[in-house]
Scaffold this motif. Structure first.
Motif, PDB file in Angstrom:
ATOM      1  N   GLY A  94       0.619  -1.208  -0.097  1.00  0.00           N
ATOM      2  CA  GLY A  94      -0.033   0.037  -0.069  1.00  0.00           C
ATOM      3  C   GLY A  94       0.688   1.471  -0.132  1.00  0.00           C
ATOM      4  N   THR A  95      -0.032   2.355   0.247  1.00  0.00           N
ATOM      5  CA  THR A  95       0.761   3.601   0.257  1.00  0.00           C
ATOM      6  C   THR A  95       1.714   3.671   1.537  1.00  0.00           C
ATOM      7  OG1 THR A  95      -1.085   4.630  -0.765  1.00  0.00           O
ATOM      8  CG2 THR A  95       0.572   6.178   0.298  1.00  0.00           C
ATOM      9  N   ALA A  96       2.926   4.264   1.267  1.00  0.00           N
ATOM     10  CA  ALA A  96       4.157   4.510   2.268  1.00  0.00           C
ATOM     11  C   ALA A  96       3.553   5.508   3.323  1.00  0.00           C
ATOM     12  CB  ALA A  96       5.471   4.703   1.893  1.00  0.00           C
ATOM     13  N   THR A  97       2.559   5.356   4.063  1.00  0.00           N
ATOM     14  CA  THR A  97       2.366   6.211   5.166  1.00  0.00           C
ATOM     15  C   THR A  97       3.347   5.896   6.506  1.00  0.00           C
ATOM     16  OG1 THR A  97       0.807   5.024   6.348  1.00  0.00           O
ATOM     17  CG2 THR A  97      -0.073   6.394   4.362  1.00  0.00           C
ATOM     18  N   ILE A  98       3.323   7.174   7.258  1.00  0.00           N
ATOM     19  CA  ILE A  98       4.206   6.997   8.598  1.00  0.00           C
ATOM     20  C   ILE A  98       3.610   5.555   9.338  1.00  0.00           C
ATOM     21  CG2 ILE A  98       4.629   7.874  10.739  1.00  0.00           C
ATOM     22  CD1 ILE A  98       6.222   9.323   8.839  1.00  0.00           C
ATOM     23  N   TYR A  99       2.385   5.401   9.294  1.00  0.00           N
ATOM     24  CA  TYR A  99       1.645   4.474   9.928  1.00  0.00           C
ATOM     25  C   TYR A  99       2.162   2.863   9.233  1.00  0.00           C
ATOM     26  CZ  TYR A  99      -1.809   0.967  11.490  1.00  0.00           C
ATOM     27  OH  TYR A  99      -2.511  -0.142  11.923  1.00  0.00           O
ATOM     28  N   VAL A 100       2.116   2.858   8.099  1.00  0.00           N
ATOM     29  CA  VAL A 100       2.570   1.442   7.476  1.00  0.00           C
ATOM     30  C   VAL A 100       4.344   1.449   7.640  1.00  0.00           C
ATOM     31  CG1 VAL A 100       3.437   0.525   5.228  1.00  0.00           C
ATOM     32  CG2 VAL A 100       1.107   1.954   5.655  1.00  0.00           C
ATOM     33  N   VAL A 101       5.080   2.539   7.737  1.00  0.00           N
ATOM     34  CA  VAL A 101       6.544   2.330   7.865  1.00  0.00           C
ATOM     35  C   VAL A 101       6.684   1.851   9.404  1.00  0.00           C
ATOM     36  CG1 VAL A 101       8.769   3.583   8.151  1.00  0.00           C
ATOM     37  CG2 VAL A 101       7.206   4.065   6.137  1.00  0.00           C
ATOM     38  N   LYS A 102       5.920   2.576  10.321  1.00  0.00           N
ATOM     39  CA  LYS A 102       5.877   2.149  11.656  1.00  0.00           C
ATOM     40  C   LYS A 102       5.642   0.618  11.631  1.00  0.00           C
ATOM     41  CE  LYS A 102       3.762   3.577  15.966  1.00  0.00           C
ATOM     42  NZ  LYS A 102       5.050   3.682  16.753  1.00  0.00           N
ATOM     43  N   LYS A 103       4.621   0.362  11.333  1.00  0.00           N
ATOM     44  CA  LYS A 103       4.076  -1.294  11.388  1.00  0.00           C
ATOM     45  C   LYS A 103       5.070  -2.007  10.859  1.00  0.00           C
ATOM     46  CE  LYS A 103       0.572  -0.641  13.799  1.00  0.00           C
ATOM     47  NZ  LYS A 103       0.847  -0.960  15.295  1.00  0.00           N
ATOM     48  N   THR A 123      14.159  13.245   4.241  1.00  0.00           N
ATOM     49  CA  THR A 123      14.686  11.921   5.237  1.00  0.00           C
ATOM     50  C   THR A 123      13.337  11.702   5.971  1.00  0.00           C
ATOM     51  OG1 THR A 123      15.495  13.323   7.011  1.00  0.00           O
ATOM     52  CG2 THR A 123      16.958  12.855   5.184  1.00  0.00           C
ATOM     53  N   ILE A 124      13.513  10.451   6.540  1.00  0.00           N
ATOM     54  CA  ILE A 124      12.748   9.860   7.536  1.00  0.00           C
ATOM     55  C   ILE A 124      13.657   9.199   8.559  1.00  0.00           C
ATOM     56  CG2 ILE A 124      10.744   9.500   6.220  1.00  0.00           C
ATOM     57  CD1 ILE A 124      11.320   6.591   6.578  1.00  0.00           C
ATOM     58  N   THR A 125      13.523   9.273   9.842  1.00  0.00           N
ATOM     59  CA  THR A 125      14.182   8.513  10.966  1.00  0.00           C
ATOM     60  C   THR A 125      13.532   7.725  11.697  1.00  0.00           C
ATOM     61  OG1 THR A 125      15.336  10.852  11.054  1.00  0.00           O
ATOM     62  CG2 THR A 125      15.558   9.132  12.797  1.00  0.00           C
ATOM     63  N   VAL A 126      14.066   6.587  11.798  1.00  0.00           N
ATOM     64  CA  VAL A 126      13.549   5.491  12.343  1.00  0.00           C
ATOM     65  C   VAL A 126      14.135   5.364  13.783  1.00  0.00           C
ATOM     66  CG1 VAL A 126      13.045   3.003  12.425  1.00  0.00           C
ATOM     67  CG2 VAL A 126      13.213   4.068  10.400  1.00  0.00           C
ATOM     68  N   ARG A 127      13.334   5.610  14.861  1.00  0.00           N
ATOM     69  CA  ARG A 127      13.854   5.791  16.059  1.00  0.00           C
ATOM     70  C   ARG A 127      13.302   4.683  17.157  1.00  0.00           C
ATOM     71  NH1 ARG A 127      12.363  11.418  17.876  1.00  0.00           N
ATOM     72  NH2 ARG A 127      14.185  11.818  16.351  1.00  0.00           N
ATOM     73  N   PHE A 128      14.242   3.808  17.615  1.00  0.00           N
ATOM     74  CA  PHE A 128      14.033   2.772  18.330  1.00  0.00           C
ATOM     75  C   PHE A 128      13.845   3.408  19.754  1.00  0.00           C
ATOM     76  CE2 PHE A 128      16.506   1.137  14.815  1.00  0.00           C
ATOM     77  CZ  PHE A 128      15.521   0.012  14.408  1.00  0.00           C
ATOM     78  N   VAL A 129      12.667   3.050  20.349  1.00  0.00           N
ATOM     79  CA  VAL A 129      12.149   3.775  21.687  1.00  0.00           C
ATOM     80  C   VAL A 129      12.432   2.871  22.720  1.00  0.00           C
ATOM     81  CG1 VAL A 129      10.079   4.585  22.966  1.00  0.00           C
ATOM     82  CG2 VAL A 129      10.191   5.243  20.534  1.00  0.00           C
ATOM     83  N   ASP A 130      11.778   1.628  22.626  1.00  0.00           N
ATOM     84  CA  ASP A 130      12.131   0.476  23.734  1.00  0.00           C
ATOM     85  C   ASP A 130      13.591  -0.126  23.614  1.00  0.00           C
ATOM     86  OD1 ASP A 130       9.465   1.485  24.656  1.00  0.00           O
ATOM     87  OD2 ASP A 130       8.594  -0.178  23.565  1.00  0.00           O
ATOM     88  N   THR A 131      13.944  -0.227  22.548  1.00  0.00           N
ATOM     89  CA  THR A 131      15.034  -1.044  22.261  1.00  0.00           C
ATOM     90  C   THR A 131      16.309  -0.516  22.692  1.00  0.00           C
ATOM     91  OG1 THR A 131      14.084  -2.227  20.649  1.00  0.00           O
ATOM     92  CG2 THR A 131      16.361  -2.628  20.588  1.00  0.00           C
ATOM     93  N   THR A 132      17.270  -1.115  23.468  1.00  0.00           N
ATOM     94  CA  THR A 132      18.512  -0.375  23.761  1.00  0.00           C
ATOM     95  C   THR A 132      19.615  -1.203  22.968  1.00  0.00           C
ATOM     96  OG1 THR A 132      17.810  -0.125  26.130  1.00  0.00           O
ATOM     97  CG2 THR A 132      20.047  -0.078  25.708  1.00  0.00           C
TER      98      THR A 132
END
Length: 191
Positions: A94-103, A123-132
């Motif tokens: 489907g369309t590359a929305t923020i929601y799709v990239v996040k999932k 640019t888009i930044t993929v930020r790992f919140v829970d993972t160390t």
């Protein structure tokens, strides 16, 4: 009857459908046990086959999922990583929305991920919140995100590490820190 026990689940179930006078019949109990074992095996085979129709429970059917979705068949990879790739591909249509990239990204990491767009810098930044630290299977995650995100956008990744301020807050002595016997790499991802 203890001489002819019916240990099969299906055999015990079939006994309940018969008149009560068959409960004491050695012949009928032997027949129900033999047939029950075969029905138990059949039920197990059917359940196992049904499991292959769902990515989260598939085992020997993962290669068919990979083939269907155009993914390389990777028999040497752990099943969990193979499932992550399949789920990511299924979520990535489907369309590359923020929601799709996040999932797509969260299907690999199993933690919370934030996606930050910078329209001006493309640019888009993929930020790992829970993972160390760096999550396992990062190369597959990067490939899946790249497959979803339009080619003109740059993708950056931000990871969490155990920083000195967090170490200072613990108020450890050097002896306490030394007692943990952590390598530098282990200390960076300590939580």
């Amino acid at each position: 009857m203890s001489d002819y026990p019916i240990t099969s689940v299906r055999g015990q179930e079939m006994l309940t459908y018969l008149p009560r006078y068959y409960e004491t019949s050695r012949i009928m109990r032997a027949i129900l046990q033999a047939e029950g074992i075969e029905f138990d095996k059949l039920r197990q085979a059917l359940d196992e086959t049904l499991n292959q129709f769902f990515v989260n429970t598939a085992t020997w059917g993962l290669d068919r999922w990979e083939e269907e979705l155009g993914l390389p068949i990777t028999l040497d990879q752990p099943e969990a990583e193979r499932r992550d790739k399949i789920i990511s591909r299924l979520r990535g249509y489907g369309t590359a929305t923020i929601y799709v990239v996040k999932k797509v990204a969260e299907s690999y990491d199993k933690g919370t991920i934030d996606i930050v767009e910078d329209h001006a810098a493309y640019t888009i930044t993929v930020r790992f919140v829970d993972t160390t630290g760096v999550p396992p299977n990062l190369d597959d995650l990067k490939a899946a995100v790249r497959a979803v995100v339009p080619a003109h956008l740059e993708i950056k990744y931000e990871f969490n590490y155990f920083i000195w301020d967090e170490l200072d807050k613990k108020l450890w002595t050097w002896d306490q820190l030394d007692a943990l016997a952590l390598t530098w790499d282990e200390l960076e991802i300590y939580s």
